[in-house]
Design a protein around this motif. Structure first.
Motif, PDB file in Angstrom:
ATOM      1  N   ILE A 144       0.834  -1.205   0.000  1.00  0.00           N
ATOM      2  CA  ILE A 144       0.000   0.000   0.000  1.00  0.00           C
ATOM      3  C   ILE A 144       0.867   1.254   0.000  1.00  0.00           C
ATOM      4  CG2 ILE A 144      -1.554   1.371   1.446  1.00  0.00           C
ATOM      5  CD1 ILE A 144      -2.988  -1.244   2.164  1.00  0.00           C
ATOM      6  N   ARG A 145       1.920   1.236   0.806  1.00  0.00           N
ATOM      7  CA  ARG A 145       2.808   2.414   0.851  1.00  0.00           C
ATOM      8  C   ARG A 145       3.482   2.647  -0.495  1.00  0.00           C
ATOM      9  NH1 ARG A 145       3.813   0.543   6.234  1.00  0.00           N
ATOM     10  NH2 ARG A 145       5.675  -0.606   5.616  1.00  0.00           N
ATOM     11  N   VAL A 146       3.893   1.565  -1.141  1.00  0.00           N
ATOM     12  CA  VAL A 146       4.546   1.704  -2.443  1.00  0.00           C
ATOM     13  C   VAL A 146       3.580   2.254  -3.483  1.00  0.00           C
ATOM     14  CG1 VAL A 146       5.596   0.451  -4.365  1.00  0.00           C
ATOM     15  CG2 VAL A 146       6.297  -0.058  -2.028  1.00  0.00           C
ATOM     16  N   PHE A 147       2.381   1.683  -3.567  1.00  0.00           N
ATOM     17  CA  PHE A 147       1.423   2.167  -4.558  1.00  0.00           C
ATOM     18  C   PHE A 147       0.979   3.599  -4.264  1.00  0.00           C
ATOM     19  CE2 PHE A 147       0.471  -2.481  -5.355  1.00  0.00           C
ATOM     20  CZ  PHE A 147       1.018  -2.475  -6.630  1.00  0.00           C
ATOM     21  N   THR A 148       0.892   3.939  -2.979  1.00  0.00           N
ATOM     22  CA  THR A 148       0.578   5.323  -2.621  1.00  0.00           C
ATOM     23  C   THR A 148       1.679   6.251  -3.115  1.00  0.00           C
ATOM     24  OG1 THR A 148      -0.665   4.617  -0.660  1.00  0.00           O
ATOM     25  CG2 THR A 148       0.104   6.901  -0.708  1.00  0.00           C
ATOM     26  N   ASP A 149       2.926   5.826  -2.954  1.00  0.00           N
ATOM     27  CA  ASP A 149       4.064   6.611  -3.435  1.00  0.00           C
ATOM     28  C   ASP A 149       3.996   6.797  -4.951  1.00  0.00           C
ATOM     29  OD1 ASP A 149       6.602   7.933  -3.217  1.00  0.00           O
ATOM     30  OD2 ASP A 149       7.568   6.110  -3.926  1.00  0.00           O
ATOM     31  N   VAL A 197      -7.691  -2.639  -4.632  1.00  0.00           N
ATOM     32  CA  VAL A 197      -7.655  -4.088  -4.393  1.00  0.00           C
ATOM     33  C   VAL A 197      -7.182  -4.375  -2.976  1.00  0.00           C
ATOM     34  CG1 VAL A 197      -6.543  -6.253  -5.040  1.00  0.00           C
ATOM     35  CG2 VAL A 197      -7.259  -4.654  -6.817  1.00  0.00           C
ATOM     36  N   LEU A 198      -6.116  -3.727  -2.575  1.00  0.00           N
ATOM     37  CA  LEU A 198      -5.532  -3.977  -1.256  1.00  0.00           C
ATOM     38  C   LEU A 198      -6.445  -3.465  -0.147  1.00  0.00           C
ATOM     39  CD1 LEU A 198      -1.912  -3.032  -2.274  1.00  0.00           C
ATOM     40  CD2 LEU A 198      -2.655  -5.300  -1.574  1.00  0.00           C
ATOM     41  N   TYR A 199      -7.045  -2.295  -0.343  1.00  0.00           N
ATOM     42  CA  TYR A 199      -7.985  -1.786   0.658  1.00  0.00           C
ATOM     43  C   TYR A 199      -9.202  -2.704   0.785  1.00  0.00           C
ATOM     44  CZ  TYR A 199      -5.492   2.710   0.876  1.00  0.00           C
ATOM     45  OH  TYR A 199      -4.559   3.705   1.058  1.00  0.00           O
ATOM     46  N   ALA A 200      -9.727  -3.161  -0.350  1.00  0.00           N
ATOM     47  CA  ALA A 200     -10.894  -4.048  -0.319  1.00  0.00           C
ATOM     48  C   ALA A 200     -10.565  -5.339   0.409  1.00  0.00           C
ATOM     49  CB  ALA A 200     -11.369  -4.333  -1.737  1.00  0.00           C
ATOM     50  N   ASP A 201      -9.343  -5.836   0.223  1.00  0.00           N
ATOM     51  CA  ASP A 201      -8.917  -7.065   0.888  1.00  0.00           C
ATOM     52  C   ASP A 201      -8.929  -6.902   2.398  1.00  0.00           C
ATOM     53  OD1 ASP A 201      -7.813  -9.751   0.782  1.00  0.00           O
ATOM     54  OD2 ASP A 201      -5.962  -8.852   1.503  1.00  0.00           O
ATOM     55  N   GLN A 202      -8.743  -5.653   2.865  1.00  0.00           N
ATOM     56  CA  GLN A 202      -8.755  -5.370   4.298  1.00  0.00           C
ATOM     57  C   GLN A 202     -10.137  -4.958   4.791  1.00  0.00           C
ATOM     58  OE1 GLN A 202      -5.767  -2.281   4.564  1.00  0.00           O
ATOM     59  NE2 GLN A 202      -4.090  -3.743   4.762  1.00  0.00           N
ATOM     60  N   GLY A 203     -11.107  -4.924   3.886  1.00  0.00           N
ATOM     61  CA  GLY A 203     -12.447  -4.505   4.268  1.00  0.00           C
ATOM     62  C   GLY A 203     -12.617  -3.006   4.350  1.00  0.00           C
ATOM     63  N   GLN A 204     -11.626  -2.251   3.858  1.00  0.00           N
ATOM     64  CA  GLN A 204     -11.702  -0.786   3.878  1.00  0.00           C
ATOM     65  C   GLN A 204     -12.339  -0.306   2.565  1.00  0.00           C
ATOM     66  OE1 GLN A 204      -8.281   1.362   5.715  1.00  0.00           O
ATOM     67  NE2 GLN A 204      -7.239  -0.620   5.618  1.00  0.00           N
ATOM     68  N   PHE A 205     -13.650  -0.519   2.453  1.00  0.00           N
ATOM     69  CA  PHE A 205     -14.326  -0.288   1.183  1.00  0.00           C
ATOM     70  C   PHE A 205     -14.439   1.189   0.828  1.00  0.00           C
ATOM     71  CE2 PHE A 205     -16.048  -4.401   2.716  1.00  0.00           C
ATOM     72  CZ  PHE A 205     -15.425  -5.191   1.760  1.00  0.00           C
TER      73      PHE A 205
END
Length: 326
Positions: free
Chosen positions: A84-89, A106-114
């Motif tokens: 997440i940090r890399v893609f944010t960068d 994709v990564l946020y959804a995997d954590q339930g952070q819709f």
């Protein structure tokens, strides 16, 4: 980066980690270096590939391809927060590229952070209005958020027929009433190690079984990760899917079984594993995942019915026994 595709959100349909043609290599030397790194990852040498890509980024800090590749490698290792940090960068350095926003979703959804996933996808669409994958994923996010809201309404009022009807519609949309599959409109979806045009998509649906939704999603993710590791010939990830108490068939020792599997997985040039009709039965610590499997290795597909007996360890589910039948 064709083969570095991770199935990261089993409860969301068609979420993919992708790298499109918009990431153009700026020099032949960079292209050759990144191609070698990608090949290392495809051979299961993810840690070596990650070291190489870090070295590449140090020498080419403004190369979006290298940064993107690092994010995918981290995601494949299960290092989601770092990814997440890399893609944010990448989004901060290259805000006009839509793919990093999609992968963040994709990564946020995997954590339930819709909600975070929704915002990332909306940004991807702003940067590239014709980006069809982001539009589809955004629709899936809205549907999942609606599903959770209707479920909450039913918890507060079990006689709420309107909420029950709407929830049933969403379950029917994603196939949640009957089965879990890697396919939306087809019996099975190929998740081989060579997806066409540099992308791959997975349509994942939840099962209506005895398993609680959160356990079901985690088990589905583990099965998909196992199948993808097998398809991509990622031996480290493949063997990591099996628990310490795994019992190989035919009385083989774990060491002999691993050697046998290494030989059989490494020998074919390409492997394709297709899974359909996944059904899950689970309690708090054990699970049984049953499905139809189509395996192809440089020849005609071999179709079998398979069951994976699984055991939970912390937040992860591992295979402890594998049962196949014709």
């Amino acid at each position: 980066m064709n083969n570095l595709v991770a199935l990261l959100a089993p409860s969301i349909a068609r979420f993919v980690l992708i790298l499109s043609a918009s990431f153009a290599f700026t020099a032949i030397a960079c292209a050759d270096e990144l191609k070698e790194i990608s090949q290392l990852a495809e051979q299961g040498q993810t840690a070596v590939a990650l070291d190489r890509v870090n070295t590449f980024i140090a020498a080419n800090p403004k190369n979006p391809q290298g940064l993107f590749m690092k994010g995918v490698l981290l995601a494949e290792q299960g290092r989601r927060e770092e990814a997440i940090r890399v893609f944010t960068d990448v989004t901060e350095k290259f805000p006009s590229l839509p793919e990093p926003y999609n992968n963040l979703a994709v990564l946020y959804a995997d954590q339930g952070q819709f909600d975070k996933a929704r915002k990332a996808l909306e940004t991807a669409i702003k940067t590239h209005p014709s980006y069809a994958t982001a539009h589809e994923n955004l629709g899936d996010i809205y549907a999942r958020m609606a599903s959770e809201a209707y479920g909450k309404a039913l918890q507060l009022d079990t006689a709420n027929a309107r909420a029950q009807g709407k929830l049933s519609l969403i379950k029917d949309l994603f196939g949640t009433g009957n089965k879990t599959t890697i396919a939306a409109n087809e019996p099975a979806k190929n998740i081989s190690a060579a997806p066409a045009a540099g992308t791959a998509q997975a349509d994942i649906k939840k099962a209506n079984s005895a398993a609680p939704a959160n356990a079901r999603d985690a088990i589905t993710a583990s099965v998909n990760k196992w199948a993808h590791a097998w398809s991509s010939k990622n031996l480290d990830q493949y063997f990591a899917s099996y628990g310490a108490s795994f019992k190989p068939a035919k009385g083989l020792s774990r060491q002999a079984w691993e050697q046998q599997r290494k030989e059989r997985i490494s020998k074919p040039e390409k492997i394709s594993v297709e899974i359909s009709d996944l059904k899950i039965e689970s309690d708090d610590s054990t699970a049984k995942a049953k499905f139809k499997q189509s395996y192809r290795a440089d020849g005609q597909p071999i179709r079998t019915s398979k069951a994976l007996l699984m055991k939970r360890d912390g937040d992860n589910w591992y295979i402890v026994e594998e049962i196949a039948s014709n």
